[in-house]
Scaffold this motif. Structure first.
Motif, PDB file in Angstrom:
ATOM      1  N   SER A 191      -4.658  -6.043  -0.466  1.00  0.00           N
ATOM      2  CA  SER A 191      -4.876  -4.651  -0.849  1.00  0.00           C
ATOM      3  C   SER A 191      -5.275  -4.563  -2.322  1.00  0.00           C
ATOM      4  O   SER A 191      -5.182  -5.545  -3.058  1.00  0.00           O
ATOM      5  CB  SER A 191      -3.607  -3.849  -0.582  1.00  0.00           C
ATOM      6  OG  SER A 191      -2.500  -4.489  -1.176  1.00  0.00           O
TER       7      SER A 191
ATOM      8  N   TYR B 210       4.660   6.275 -14.635  1.00  0.00           N
ATOM      9  CA  TYR B 210       4.221   5.121 -13.837  1.00  0.00           C
ATOM     10  C   TYR B 210       3.509   5.593 -12.582  1.00  0.00           C
ATOM     11  O   TYR B 210       3.958   6.542 -11.943  1.00  0.00           O
ATOM     12  CB  TYR B 210       5.444   4.284 -13.442  1.00  0.00           C
ATOM     13  CG  TYR B 210       5.091   3.139 -12.535  1.00  0.00           C
ATOM     14  CD1 TYR B 210       4.572   1.963 -13.070  1.00  0.00           C
ATOM     15  CD2 TYR B 210       5.227   3.249 -11.147  1.00  0.00           C
ATOM     16  CE1 TYR B 210       4.200   0.914 -12.244  1.00  0.00           C
ATOM     17  CE2 TYR B 210       4.853   2.208 -10.323  1.00  0.00           C
ATOM     18  CZ  TYR B 210       4.346   1.037 -10.869  1.00  0.00           C
ATOM     19  OH  TYR B 210       3.966   0.006 -10.053  1.00  0.00           O
ATOM     20  N   SER B 211       2.399   4.951 -12.251  1.00  0.00           N
ATOM     21  CA  SER B 211       1.802   5.221 -10.944  1.00  0.00           C
ATOM     22  C   SER B 211       1.128   3.979 -10.381  1.00  0.00           C
ATOM     23  O   SER B 211       0.501   3.210 -11.108  1.00  0.00           O
ATOM     24  CB  SER B 211       0.794   6.370 -11.016  1.00  0.00           C
ATOM     25  OG  SER B 211      -0.401   5.958 -11.621  1.00  0.00           O
ATOM     26  N   GLN B 212       1.307   3.768  -9.100  1.00  0.00           N
ATOM     27  CA  GLN B 212       0.575   2.725  -8.371  1.00  0.00           C
ATOM     28  C   GLN B 212      -0.171   3.414  -7.247  1.00  0.00           C
ATOM     29  O   GLN B 212       0.427   4.033  -6.385  1.00  0.00           O
ATOM     30  CB  GLN B 212       1.513   1.632  -7.837  1.00  0.00           C
ATOM     31  CG  GLN B 212       2.592   2.113  -6.894  1.00  0.00           C
ATOM     32  CD  GLN B 212       3.548   1.007  -6.458  1.00  0.00           C
ATOM     33  OE1 GLN B 212       4.140   0.331  -7.291  1.00  0.00           O
ATOM     34  NE2 GLN B 212       3.725   0.819  -5.149  1.00  0.00           N
ATOM     35  N   LEU B 213      -1.514   3.356  -7.308  1.00  0.00           N
ATOM     36  CA  LEU B 213      -2.320   4.040  -6.301  1.00  0.00           C
ATOM     37  C   LEU B 213      -3.240   3.037  -5.627  1.00  0.00           C
ATOM     38  O   LEU B 213      -4.095   2.421  -6.280  1.00  0.00           O
ATOM     39  CB  LEU B 213      -3.112   5.179  -6.942  1.00  0.00           C
ATOM     40  CG  LEU B 213      -2.223   6.313  -7.470  1.00  0.00           C
ATOM     41  CD1 LEU B 213      -3.009   7.293  -8.312  1.00  0.00           C
ATOM     42  CD2 LEU B 213      -1.536   7.051  -6.314  1.00  0.00           C
ATOM     43  N   TYR B 214      -3.061   2.846  -4.340  1.00  0.00           N
ATOM     44  CA  TYR B 214      -3.888   1.915  -3.574  1.00  0.00           C
ATOM     45  C   TYR B 214      -5.164   2.617  -3.137  1.00  0.00           C
ATOM     46  O   TYR B 214      -5.122   3.770  -2.710  1.00  0.00           O
ATOM     47  CB  TYR B 214      -3.125   1.405  -2.353  1.00  0.00           C
ATOM     48  CG  TYR B 214      -2.043   0.434  -2.729  1.00  0.00           C
ATOM     49  CD1 TYR B 214      -2.293  -0.933  -2.757  1.00  0.00           C
ATOM     50  CD2 TYR B 214      -0.785   0.875  -3.112  1.00  0.00           C
ATOM     51  CE1 TYR B 214      -1.315  -1.829  -3.144  1.00  0.00           C
ATOM     52  CE2 TYR B 214       0.204  -0.013  -3.511  1.00  0.00           C
ATOM     53  CZ  TYR B 214      -0.079  -1.363  -3.517  1.00  0.00           C
ATOM     54  OH  TYR B 214       0.880  -2.252  -3.916  1.00  0.00           O
ATOM     55  N   ILE B 215      -6.280   1.934  -3.217  1.00  0.00           N
ATOM     56  CA  ILE B 215      -7.495   2.516  -2.664  1.00  0.00           C
ATOM     57  C   ILE B 215      -7.501   2.252  -1.160  1.00  0.00           C
ATOM     58  O   ILE B 215      -6.706   1.454  -0.644  1.00  0.00           O
ATOM     59  CB  ILE B 215      -8.777   1.988  -3.358  1.00  0.00           C
ATOM     60  CG1 ILE B 215      -8.977   0.487  -3.131  1.00  0.00           C
ATOM     61  CG2 ILE B 215      -8.740   2.294  -4.844  1.00  0.00           C
ATOM     62  CD1 ILE B 215     -10.365   0.005  -3.586  1.00  0.00           C
TER      63      ILE B 215
ATOM     64  N   ARG C 238       0.797  -1.222   0.000  1.00  0.00           N
ATOM     65  CA  ARG C 238       0.000   0.000   0.000  1.00  0.00           C
ATOM     66  C   ARG C 238       0.838   1.285   0.000  1.00  0.00           C
ATOM     67  O   ARG C 238       0.403   2.312   0.507  1.00  0.00           O
ATOM     68  CB  ARG C 238      -1.007   0.004   1.169  1.00  0.00           C
ATOM     69  CG  ARG C 238      -1.982  -1.181   1.105  1.00  0.00           C
ATOM     70  CD  ARG C 238      -3.023  -1.126   2.193  1.00  0.00           C
ATOM     71  NE  ARG C 238      -3.943  -0.056   1.951  1.00  0.00           N
ATOM     72  CZ  ARG C 238      -4.563   0.635   2.906  1.00  0.00           C
ATOM     73  NH1 ARG C 238      -4.344   0.331   4.176  1.00  0.00           N
ATOM     74  NH2 ARG C 238      -5.385   1.587   2.612  1.00  0.00           N
ATOM     75  N   PHE C 239       2.011   1.218  -0.645  1.00  0.00           N
ATOM     76  CA  PHE C 239       2.799   2.433  -0.835  1.00  0.00           C
ATOM     77  C   PHE C 239       2.371   3.070  -2.158  1.00  0.00           C
ATOM     78  O   PHE C 239       2.511   2.474  -3.211  1.00  0.00           O
ATOM     79  CB  PHE C 239       4.289   2.080  -0.883  1.00  0.00           C
ATOM     80  CG  PHE C 239       5.198   3.266  -1.090  1.00  0.00           C
ATOM     81  CD1 PHE C 239       5.327   4.232  -0.100  1.00  0.00           C
ATOM     82  CD2 PHE C 239       5.922   3.416  -2.262  1.00  0.00           C
ATOM     83  CE1 PHE C 239       6.165   5.330  -0.279  1.00  0.00           C
ATOM     84  CE2 PHE C 239       6.767   4.515  -2.453  1.00  0.00           C
ATOM     85  CZ  PHE C 239       6.889   5.470  -1.451  1.00  0.00           C
ATOM     86  N   ASN C 240       1.814   4.260  -2.079  1.00  0.00           N
ATOM     87  CA  ASN C 240       1.388   4.959  -3.294  1.00  0.00           C
ATOM     88  C   ASN C 240       2.571   5.670  -3.913  1.00  0.00           C
ATOM     89  O   ASN C 240       3.380   6.297  -3.214  1.00  0.00           O
ATOM     90  CB  ASN C 240       0.295   5.974  -2.968  1.00  0.00           C
ATOM     91  CG  ASN C 240      -1.026   5.288  -2.725  1.00  0.00           C
ATOM     92  OD1 ASN C 240      -1.294   4.207  -3.259  1.00  0.00           O
ATOM     93  ND2 ASN C 240      -1.865   5.896  -1.914  1.00  0.00           N
ATOM     94  N   TYR C 241       2.662   5.568  -5.236  1.00  0.00           N
ATOM     95  CA  TYR C 241       3.828   6.135  -5.921  1.00  0.00           C
ATOM     96  C   TYR C 241       3.463   6.531  -7.334  1.00  0.00           C
ATOM     97  O   TYR C 241       2.754   5.800  -8.018  1.00  0.00           O
ATOM     98  CB  TYR C 241       4.950   5.088  -5.967  1.00  0.00           C
ATOM     99  CG  TYR C 241       6.149   5.568  -6.744  1.00  0.00           C
ATOM    100  CD1 TYR C 241       7.078   6.423  -6.162  1.00  0.00           C
ATOM    101  CD2 TYR C 241       6.329   5.206  -8.072  1.00  0.00           C
ATOM    102  CE1 TYR C 241       8.161   6.899  -6.884  1.00  0.00           C
ATOM    103  CE2 TYR C 241       7.416   5.686  -8.806  1.00  0.00           C
ATOM    104  CZ  TYR C 241       8.327   6.517  -8.199  1.00  0.00           C
ATOM    105  OH  TYR C 241       9.391   6.999  -8.911  1.00  0.00           O
TER     106      TYR C 241
END
Lengths: 464, 464
Positions: free
Chosen positions: B295, B193-198, A190-193
């Motif tokens: 997650s 690039y992006s990784q976004l956790y809800i 759950r690290f947002n980047y």
């Protein structure tokens, strides 16, 4: 060796220890803060010692120090040393394509932002930190972090020796592509980047001094050649030269880097769109390849702290450079972290928690402001309607110096939180727009009429 | 060994070669497509062969196959094999807290989405690929890619042997946290690039069949227990069981995973908010720990191709699961890539260029749709006003079956581009909102009145 110190510093009497990863601008300044709080600090830096290399002022990108930067430097007594190498720029000088010059002050009398070379300020800060209780280890590449333990591992790039270091707290100040963030944070769930590149790149150009050492352009300005979709800027160096930077799309536009494929094309481009600059530097095409073409990204992430490690500066919130706030925001991270250390009596979990809660919205805001100001610099500064807004803003600020600050002033000459500046700034612009529209104001409107409108307006609604 | 093949396949007569990284759903299907086009395919999969492990249907997350998925499967003749293990769900059954059930059809008569187990469909696709010209190498971890060369390097996780493979084209279908993307794309300049956790996570629960093997809930529905900020869903398995999933915030809410810290609390929670489910499964607290808390992230990136390598499926556009389109969108990547192979006569640079230009906006749209549909499922499905909109939409679709499709139908029962579906769907909802408001329509309005309004409305503006 002090009780809490795990390093081999024979004279160290410390009991509190901190590790900093990266001896850049923020890492070096933060070491001085930690020293002030009684910490023994070890900084591990991947590169060699820049003070031993021959880096000339004009060869590295220039920075503009503004209020937040000075406040952070002065807090630990480092401001005066940096002032010696800083050149005040009290406004922008716009260079139109026809050669007309226009000067726009940044703020009120006495207000300025200051041109400094990255190498110059970084070297001074390292000197100051080393004179206190900081040991900088160069050529040490971070190859692992254990955030819960406060451990970091480094490999020496010259001899391959691996060192594991443990301390009370670890700070990652290793920049936009932080190794510590990648090796630590990025492996947690759950690290947002996000890393988002803008369509534009940049290339630096060094405009040398005249033969007698004098400046070829006004020294006390930031020079801009605004051209709509692209722009050239110039900041003064101490030696009479200017560091110039061309910002332009990589491709897909009439003017873009990918079309400048030969010396001839570079020459024609400058002759056509920056004629007065070309006159100052007719050998531009020869110099073109001396600096690389570089890309520009906004990097956002969250959380900024985990266990005993915190991200600061570009490692937490790298931005594009168009508001000149990257370094100032990183320095303000130090001011805020230090205030929280005192507030929470160095209870680090509480410090880290509040630090990231306070600073994340401001990191986001400084990035939004930077993107917004690229439009201002390359395009809107030359637009008569935008200039009218600015003129009225400056007048309101002149009449109500304690109640109204234009956006640029809030960001550059106060330490109002970035998120507040962004919000208020946009609200204020909308209010002035409606004042202009409602009263049909123009550049020809009488000052008296404008003043009366301002007084009526400020009585009704105080924007701040 | 064929002329273009670099692998040790003794019987291979191929001249065209492809490497696929990851033998998941998209990788396995894409291999069948490439075989059809005459390519010899080698798939390298990090995990062991799932067909040799004892994975029971209910233990892995369930998927819903809809139109795009079937179209992609049928194109290579794989649809019928999968239909054997698929259960049609023609609508949603809502379970209100008081125990009332409400059935909402997904589309018109005969339209359904189909519940399949991930393991079941993946195993079938691997079987089909291997029966053609595909060789799957298991326990092979990708440790490097050279995209310009079409090279990929793997290390066998059992014996440590390193293999370097070179082929005409390389496809990374190794999922949301794609190693190939990290080792290749992520090291190129200007890779966004992006990784976004809800804020929400999920935990699976297996609701077993009755002792006689029959289903405890209606088999032909997707069951939803909508509770505003969270929800439970259930999809049927072939063996009479249901795979149930609880989606809920991790923390910060009245009901969240971090508060369910004991068996007692889990028990009380289900008893209170899902009473009819609790009656079916009074031992829920015992089962709670059998599946991990996981997650949910949206991963966006660009470009999707570089040199001889392309990202497909989750490696390019991983989404949250709330529209049931993750697999369907990945399968559609195959349909589109194959069409482009034919259009451009396998001129791969042209295929890759158009592939990413066409699919990137659709990848973004499916992610936006997925986020939007979480709100619909957990909250809006139970809202009378939203139900009125749906009722009118279904009526328009019934009266004008070739001219008007509700958003859910466009996404699930057509292959209208996702980006178009998203845009049209939102426009249509706004139009129906205004129809309701203007004519003060309610659930009590006469069908006759509604039909007249619809006819007038459709004559004036055809939404599609």
């Amino acid at each position: 060796m002090g009780a809490g110190c795990n390093n081999n510093c024979p004279t160290c009497k410390c009991t509190k220890t901190a590790t900093i990863i990266g001896a850049g601008l923020v890492g070096s300044l933060w070491a001085i803060y930690l020293n002030k709080a009684g910490y023994h600090v070890d900084i591990y830096e991947r590169r060699s010692d820049m003070r031993k290399e021959n880096i000339s002022a004009g060869k590295s990108i220039n920075l503009a120090t503004s209020y937040r930067g000075w406040k952070a430097l002065d807090e630990v007594g480092a401001g005066d040393e940096i002032r010696k190498i800083a050149i005040p720029m009290s406004g922008r000088t716009l260079h139109q394509i026809e050669g007309d010059l226009q000067y726009q002050p940044y703020g009120n009398a006495g207000q300025a932002i200051y041109s400094v070379s990255r190498g110059g300020i970084n070297s001074k800060l390292m000197d100051i930190a080393e004179a206190k209780d900081t040991h900088i280890h160069f050529n040490e590449e971070c190859i692992g972090v254990e955030m819960a333990e406060g451990k970091a591992t480094f490999r020496n790039t010259l001899n391959g020796v691996v060192t594991e270091v443990k301390s009370e707290v670890v700070f990652a100040t290793d920049g936009a592509f932080s190794a510590a963030r990648y090796l630590g944070m990025q492996k947690t769930d759950r690290f947002n980047y996000s890393q988002l590149y803008i369509a534009d790149g940049y290339r630096e150009i060094l405009l040398p001094a005249n033969e007698d050492g004098s400046y070829k352009l006004d020294k006390e300005s930031l020079h801009i050649w605004p051209r709509g979709r692209f722009m050239l800027i110039a900041l003064p160096n101490l030696d009479g030269s200017f560091t110039c930077t061309l910002f332009m799309p990589f491709d897909g536009h009439t003017y873009c880097f990918n079309k400048l494929t030969s010396k001839e094309k570079v020459n024609d481009f400058f002759k056509e769109v920056f004629p007065n600059f070309y006159e100052l530097m007719p050998d531009i095409a020869e110099q073109w390849e001396q600096h690389p073409l570089s890309s520009l990204a906004i990097i956002r992430c969250y959380p900024w702290t985990h266990g005993k490690m915190a991200l600061m500066g570009d490692a937490a919130h790298a931005t594009v450079p168009f508001f000149g706030q990257g370094m100032n925001c990183g320095f303000e991270d130090c001011t805020v972290m230090y205030e929280l250390m005192q507030k929470h009596k160095e209870n680090w979990p509480a410090v880290f928690d509040e630090y990231q809660q306070i600073r994340k919205p401001n990191g986001d805001a400084v990035q939004d402001l930077s993107l917004q100001n690229y439009l201002v610099m390359r395009d809107k500064v030359g637009d008569p309607h935008f200039q009218l807004i600015q003129k009225i803003e400056r007048r309101i600020n002149y009449l109500y110096p304690d109640q109204y600050f234009p956006l640029y002033s809030m960001v550059s000459f106060t330490n109002i939180e970035y998120k507040t500046a962004l919000q208020k700034g946009n609200e204020q612009e909308a209010m002035i727009e409606s004042l202009i529209k409602k009263n049909k104001l123009t550049h020809e409107s009488e000052l008296n009429e404008i003043d009366n409108l301002i007084h009526a307006f400020m009585k009704k609604e105080l924007p701040i």
